[in-house]
Design an enzyme around this catalytic site. Structure first.
Site, PDB file in Angstrom:
ATOM      1  N   HIS A 220     -18.143-124.152  39.806  1.00  0.00           N
ATOM      2  CA  HIS A 220     -19.374-124.270  40.604  1.00  0.00           C
ATOM      3  C   HIS A 220     -20.660-124.305  39.785  1.00  0.00           C
ATOM      4  O   HIS A 220     -21.743-124.433  40.340  1.00  0.00           O
ATOM      5  CB  HIS A 220     -19.461-123.135  41.627  1.00  0.00           C
TER       6      HIS A 220
HETATM    7  C1  UD1 Z   1     -25.017-118.644  43.108  1.00  0.00           C
HETATM    8  C2  UD1 Z   1     -25.492-117.998  41.814  1.00  0.00           C
HETATM    9  C3  UD1 Z   1     -24.363-118.022  40.789  1.00  0.00           C
HETATM   10  C4  UD1 Z   1     -23.111-117.391  41.373  1.00  0.00           C
HETATM   11  C5  UD1 Z   1     -22.738-118.122  42.651  1.00  0.00           C
HETATM   12  C6  UD1 Z   1     -21.494-117.552  43.286  1.00  0.00           C
HETATM   13  C7  UD1 Z   1     -27.895-118.252  41.316  1.00  0.00           C
HETATM   14  C8  UD1 Z   1     -28.820-118.877  40.345  1.00  0.00           C
HETATM   15  N1  UD1 Z   1     -26.624-118.685  41.228  1.00  0.00           N
HETATM   16  O1  UD1 Z   1     -24.780-120.007  42.808  1.00  0.00           O
HETATM   17  O2  UD1 Z   1     -24.755-117.277  39.655  1.00  0.00           O
HETATM   18  O3  UD1 Z   1     -22.064-117.484  40.427  1.00  0.00           O
HETATM   19  O4  UD1 Z   1     -23.831-118.024  43.576  1.00  0.00           O
HETATM   20  O5  UD1 Z   1     -21.138-118.266  44.416  1.00  0.00           O
HETATM   21  O6  UD1 Z   1     -28.293-117.439  42.112  1.00  0.00           O
HETATM   22  N2  UD1 Z   1     -24.090-122.894  50.093  1.00  0.00           N
HETATM   23  C9  UD1 Z   1     -23.452-122.922  51.312  1.00  0.00           C
HETATM   24  N3  UD1 Z   1     -23.125-121.740  51.895  1.00  0.00           N
HETATM   25  C10 UD1 Z   1     -23.377-120.554  51.304  1.00  0.00           C
HETATM   26  C11 UD1 Z   1     -24.027-120.530  50.064  1.00  0.00           C
HETATM   27  C12 UD1 Z   1     -24.365-121.715  49.463  1.00  0.00           C
HETATM   28  O7  UD1 Z   1     -23.201-123.990  51.855  1.00  0.00           O
HETATM   29  O8  UD1 Z   1     -23.032-119.512  51.894  1.00  0.00           O
HETATM   30  C13 UD1 Z   1     -24.446-124.181  49.454  1.00  0.00           C
HETATM   31  C14 UD1 Z   1     -25.898-124.530  49.677  1.00  0.00           C
HETATM   32  O9  UD1 Z   1     -25.943-125.814  50.204  1.00  0.00           O
HETATM   33  C15 UD1 Z   1     -26.513-124.553  48.301  1.00  0.00           C
HETATM   34  C16 UD1 Z   1     -25.327-124.546  47.339  1.00  0.00           C
HETATM   35  O10 UD1 Z   1     -24.207-124.085  48.074  1.00  0.00           O
HETATM   36  O11 UD1 Z   1     -27.317-125.653  48.076  1.00  0.00           O
HETATM   37  C17 UD1 Z   1     -25.578-123.640  46.182  1.00  0.00           C
HETATM   38  O12 UD1 Z   1     -25.922-122.318  46.637  1.00  0.00           O
HETATM   39  P1  UD1 Z   1     -26.905-121.373  45.779  1.00  0.00           P
HETATM   40  O13 UD1 Z   1     -27.023-120.059  46.451  1.00  0.00           O
HETATM   41  O14 UD1 Z   1     -28.126-122.128  45.459  1.00  0.00           O
HETATM   42  O15 UD1 Z   1     -26.204-121.192  44.389  1.00  0.00           O
HETATM   43  P2  UD1 Z   1     -24.681-121.087  43.979  1.00  0.00           P
HETATM   44  O16 UD1 Z   1     -24.296-122.373  43.353  1.00  0.00           O
HETATM   45  O17 UD1 Z   1     -23.841-120.555  45.100  1.00  0.00           O
END
Ligand code: UD1
Length: 386
Positions: A220
């Site tokens: 991820h």
């Molecule tokens: C975040 C953390 C990362 C951690 C990871 C675990 C930061 C900088 N990164 O990354 O260190 O390892 O979480 O999962 O904080 N999304 C969903 N549903 C959710 C959450 C996210 O659909 O419940 C999607 C959203 O569209 C979003 C993308 O996933 O754009 C990324 O989510 P985000 O919270 O920005 O960062 P992660 O890649 O999950």
């Protein structure tokens, strides 16, 4: 005990790895009558499989507040958390703010408390990848600079903080709370064969697993999944590997969205590749425990495989968790698909690194954290009353 003697402690969480880390801390705080705990969820993660299921399985109490900030760019998430959290902290003025890990919610909470002169304790302090291309590295540096107490999970963290001129009396090597959770849950982990049924593995996939075993994969990191060429190369490598070893690929929402956006989702359609939604903690633990090899770019999975003694191939150029390489079962292969394939083939041939469990990864880190936090708060109270 009167209210005056209570230490009012706020814990802030926002993402999946935060939930795994906070669970034993909440339990240890609840066991201490002198601590009055409030749990704040920023809402950075919000899907059932990224959020709710962890509260249920790990028996984390319902958060007192959910700020519902949702996802966004780093700047957006940090700004929204700070705007929502500040009024709560101004009103409550807790005695201590505990933050865990390195995500955007962590840095936002630490900064907000620090501006208000509320002491901050950082759990998982001192880890460094020395790669500022990762948002988490920026978050780690900032959080450690504004924290008053640094709870460290592995010895390199102490050296890194010392090199950054953090005062030695603030640095506490306490062990790894993620491993507290792992040990607490091992007996309840879902056996792999049950998990495969629950996530819809075909009879053909299950029969291949019965003869060959299986690998478990997660990906991820933005550096691996936000670029179409990198993501395509890694997906193709996993699919090729699956012809020798069936693979369960737990697909993070960020990765899923990019697979669709770049037109790569169909490439995963292969008989011995099972691409599934993110897995609950107990399912993922059960699969990791029985896997012949785990491939990942996650921080926590590198540690969990080391604690389980399962070989881990990490698709990153660097790691902020070097003890998993020096003492544990982890091997770094960078983001080159050919190197990933070669490393997995090597594990299948040799059985991979056996490793040992690092010092203080013994299931009691949270107890040590709470003990140290109370000593810190008692000392502050004594100093203030003089
Ligand atoms: C975040 C953390 C990362 C951690 C990871 C675990 C930061 C900088 N990164 O990354 O260190 O390892 O979480 O999962 O904080 N999304 C969903 N549903 C959710 C959450 C996210 O659909 O419940 C999607 C959203 O569209 C979003 C993308 O996933 O754009 C990324 O989510 P985000 O919270 O920005 O960062 P992660 O890649 O999950």
């Amino acid at each position: 005990m009167t209210d005056r003697k209570l230490h009012r402690i706020y814990c802030v969480v926002g993402t999946r790895p935060n939930f795994v880390k906070i669970a034993p801390i909440v339990k240890a705080l609840q066991a201490r009558t002198e601590c009055d705990l409030r749990l704040i969820h920023t809402g950075q993660h919000y899907d059932f499989w990224m959020d709710r299921v962890f509260f249920e399985e790990l028996r984390i109490p319902e958060p007192d507040v959910n700020l519902k900030v949702g996802s966004g760019t780093g700047g957006e998430v940090v700004a929204r958390v700070m705007l929502a959290l500040q009024p709560l902290l101004v009103e409550a003025r807790p005695d201590l703010m505990i933050v865990v890990g390195d995500v955007n919610s962590t840095v936002a909470a630490a900064l907000t408390a620090s501006y208000l002169r509320i002491p901050v304790a950082h759990v998982e302090a001192g880890l460094r990848s020395f790669d500022r291309g990762m948002p988490e590295e920026i978050n780690r540096l900032v959080v450690d600079q504004v924290s008053d107490l640094h709870f460290v999970s592995e010895r390199d963290g102490v050296a890194n903080l010392t090199a950054e001129r953090i005062a030695p009396e603030r640095i506490k090597l306490v062990g790894n709370v993620m491993i507290d959770t792992l040990y607490a849950c091992l007996d309840h982990a879902v056996p792999a064969k049950d998990c495969l049924c629950e996530i819809g593995a075909s009879p053909a996939f299950r029969s291949a697993v019965a003869t060959k075993g299986f690998g478990f994969a997660t990906l991820h990191r933005p550096s691996n999944v936000d670029d179409p060429v990198s993501l395509a190369g890694l997906v193709d490598a996993l699919v090729r590997l699956s012809s020798d070893l069936p693979i369960v690929f737990a697909v993070h929402p960020r990765t899923r969205a990019n697979l669709v956006r770049f037109g790569l989702a169909e490439r995963l359609a292969s008989p011995h590749m099972l691409a599934t939604d993110p897995l609950s903690y107990l399912r993922s633990l059960g699969l990791m425990r029985e896997a012949r090899v785990v491939t990942t770019d996650s921080g926590g999975v590198q540690e969990e495989t080391t604690a389980l003694g399962v070989p881990c191939v990490t698709v990153r150029e660097n790691t902020e968790r070097p003890v998993t390489i020096d003492e544990g079962t982890n091997t770094l292969v960078g983001s080159n698909p050919a190197a990933l394939e070669a490393a997995v083939a090597d594990v299948l041939r040799t059985g991979g690194k056996r490793g040992r469990v690092p010092k203080l990864w013994d299931g009691r880190a949270a107890e040590r954290i709470v003990e140290e936090a109370i000593v810190f708060l008692d000392a502050r109270r004594a100093a203030a009353s003089q």
